[in-house]
Design an enzyme around this catalytic site. Structure first.
Site, mmCIF file in Angstrom:
data_model
loop_
_atom_site.group_PDB
_atom_site.id
_atom_site.type_symbol
_atom_site.label_atom_id
_atom_site.label_comp_id
_atom_site.label_asym_id
_atom_site.label_seq_id
_atom_site.Cartn_x
_atom_site.Cartn_y
_atom_site.Cartn_z
ATOM 1 N N THR A 191 -38.203 61.759 92.825
ATOM 2 C CA THR A 191 -38.708 61.540 91.476
ATOM 3 C C THR A 191 -39.064 62.868 90.842
ATOM 4 O OG1 THR A 191 -40.235 60.191 90.171
ATOM 5 C CG2 THR A 191 -41.116 61.153 92.191
ATOM 6 N N LYS A 231 -35.449 65.688 90.502
ATOM 7 C CA LYS A 231 -34.173 64.966 90.500
ATOM 8 C C LYS A 231 -32.967 65.874 90.266
ATOM 9 C CE LYS A 231 -35.790 60.364 89.208
ATOM 10 N NZ LYS A 231 -35.605 59.210 88.310
ATOM 11 N N ASN A 240 -31.570 60.646 92.714
ATOM 12 C CA ASN A 240 -32.861 60.008 93.010
ATOM 13 C C ASN A 240 -32.915 59.440 94.423
ATOM 14 O OD1 ASN A 240 -31.237 57.617 92.642
ATOM 15 N ND2 ASN A 240 -33.122 56.477 92.252
ATOM 16 N N ASP A 269 -30.539 54.978 90.048
ATOM 17 C CA ASP A 269 -31.179 54.673 88.773
ATOM 18 C C ASP A 269 -30.196 54.143 87.741
ATOM 19 O OD1 ASP A 269 -33.789 55.338 89.405
ATOM 20 O OD2 ASP A 269 -33.609 57.413 88.730
ATOM 21 N N GLY A 325 -39.677 47.676 82.413
ATOM 22 C CA GLY A 325 -38.921 48.427 83.399
ATOM 23 C C GLY A 325 -39.027 47.963 84.831
#
Length: 532
Positions: A313, A317, A338, A353, A485
């Site tokens: 994170t 990245k 990631n 992601d 999210g």
């Protein structure tokens, strides 16, 4: 297969200001702990005298072993205690604890190295005959360069257990601390090895698996006795430290900050459900280059752990790519990684992601040909841009930093626009790909207002905590359908799980674990999304 049951021990410190609260805290400790540390230095001065006269009865509250600690402020205690006071207490301790000792209770006396090296140390002969002795060294500022020399000084004290509790200012400080366990094993001494602070979490979870005598777990935040101390409940339930060994597969989140990530709750729940000998840790990593070299790369790492996978994170990245042996084509195109899989052959990077970023939009609209406004130009925006291009959507990037916005838009062949004064009535979807709205300092911020959002069909916030952000509330008032999210967080984690284990996570389990954690967090914890 679960690993063989380790000899891991959780010690719960009891640290209260009043003697009347000791018994109740000891009883609470028995729910999760294997030992109880009675921190007598936490008691107010008048209360200490009351507790001292009740020590034998207090220790008979439970059959668990006890550690008695009477530590001065300069070594992490809660009040000023002179050397004479400490010497007098430990001289009389065998008498004070006579009843507990006669009843077969196992009691450890934790004495600091300076006391055992002092001229008064000869007064402790009876203490050594009556109890097991821990010799401890604390440094709340740093990990000292001379740990080896301190180890040798401790060896000369004849203590049963050697305790090191030092501050980790970088995660690589944990390496030498963990190596002290093996050094103690070769010398025939038990070792407690703790790196304090957020960067030292791995020692609190993994030290017992490597032979450390115990680890400390707090009863609650109020009774935590050192920086970075994990709760006894989480050590037992979330990290399952009684099931860990040196063979356990370790996976971890690396970034800064990571302390409030939901990922450990999702991955550890899945490992447990499938009976896998694996654990997932949040690791505070400031320098990813040093971490990879000294701790992650199997060809150069100095820690003999079975590290097999990383979640990556912010802010690493993009920086992590330079340290990988191979990068999946999609991750290379996105320009961000990631997820890392670690094998004997090296490190391979992926990006889970991207595909996950469009999961929350499923069922809300057809992406092919959709007009999508993305607010933000960081790692989350890059992953979403790649996924939208793959699905034939038409994206525009909006940001306050128009130069950065332009560079990202150019990389992905989309349009760029200034966020200031923007209106989104001509877009099918508006996405918040910034951290604005995340619980904590930014919770009352939004990248777009009602007037800007009016006319858009769907508003999607990549922030997952809180579940209803200010951006989503503004969008709802503007007449938009909204989505958050959390489905993205779960989807990217499920794919990471597949990459590391080759197995399917139990359907819906990670979602349930994330939702449970979201409810627990409520309004009391600051959480930063893993997506930024």
């Amino acid at each position: 297969m679960l690993s063989e049951t380790s000899r891991a021990r959780i010690c719960a410190p009891v640290c209260v200001p009043r003697a009347a609260a000791l018994r109740q805290s000891i009883e609470r400790a028995t729910e999760f702990a294997d030992l109880v540390e009675l921190r007598l230095d936490c008691l107010e001065e008048g209360q200490f005298d009351i507790a001292r006269d009740q020590l034998g009865a207090l220790l008979n509250t439970t059959r668990l072993p006890f550690i008695i600690t009477f530590r001065p402020r300069e070594q992490g205690g809660h009040r000023s205690i002179s050397v004479d006071e400490r010497v007098a207490f430990w001289q009389h301790a065998p008498e004070l604890l006579r009843d507990a000792h006669a009843g077969g209770r196992v009691v450890f006396a934790d004495l600091e190295l300076d006391l055992l090296e002092s001229p008064q140390a000869a007064a402790f002969d009876q203490l050594f005959r009556s109890f097991k002795v821990i010799c401890s060294h604390h440094d709340f500022q740093r990990t000292p360069a001379g740990l080896g020399e301190i180890f040798e000084r401790m060896m000369r004290t004849h203590a049963n257990v050697l305790k090191f509790a030092v501050r980790a200012n970088a995660i690589t400080d944990c390496v030498e601390v963990m190596q002290l366990i093996e050094r103690g094993r070769r010398a025939g001494r038990e070792v407690i090895a703790v790196s304090m602070g957020e960067a030292g979490l791995l020692t609190r979870v993994l030290a017992p698996a490597f032979g450390g005598f115990l680890t400390y777990g707090s009863l609650d935040a109020a009774q935590a006795t050192a920086p970075g101390q994990i709760s006894a409940r989480d050590l037992r339930g979330l990290y399952r430290i009684h099931e860990l060994s040196e063979r356990t597969m370790v996976t971890a989140l690396v970034g800064s900050p990571v302390g409030h990530s939901f990922s450990p709750h999702m991955h550890n729940a899945a490992f447990k459900a499938l009976g896998l000998d694996a654990v997932y840790l949040p690791l505070e990593v400031a320098d990813v280059s040093e971490f990879v070299r000294r701790m992650a790369d199997p060809r150069t790492r100095e820690l003999a752990w079975n590290l097999r996978g990383l979640s990556v994170t912010a802010p690493h990245k993009q920086a992590i790519i330079a340290h990988l042996d191979r990068v999946a084509p999609s991750a290379a195109s996105i320009g961000a990684v990631n997820t890392v899989v670690i094998t004997r052959d090296g490190l391979e990077g992926f990006n889970t992601d991207a595909d996950a970023s469009v999961v929350p939009l499923g069922g809300l609209l057809e992406l092919r040909g959709a007009r999508v406004a993305i607010i933000g130009a960081g790692g989350a925006a890059r992953a979403l841009l790649w996924a939208l291009n793959e699905r034939g959507a038409r994206a525009t990037v909006f940001a306050r930093d128009i130069k950065r916005c332009g560079r990202v838009a150019s990389e992905f062949g989309v349009e760029a626009a200034a966020l200031e004064g923007a209106r989104f009535d001509k877009f099918d979807v508006v996405v918040n790909a910034t951290p604005l709205g995340t619980r904590g300092e930014r919770e009352l911020q939004t990248p777009a207002t009602i007037s800007q959002l009016r006319g858009a069909r769907v508003a999607y916030d990549m922030v997952y905590n809180p579940s209803q952000t200010l951006f989503m509330r503004e969008a709802g008032e503007a007449g938009c359908r909204t989505t958050g999210g959390l489905p993205m967080l779960v989807a990217q984690a499920e794919e990471q799980f597949r990459l590391w284990t080759g197995q399917e996570p139990p359907p819906g389990l990670m979602q349930s674990a994330a939702e449970k954690k979201l409810l627990e967090v409520g309004d009391q914890m600051t959480v930063k999304s893993d997506n930024f």
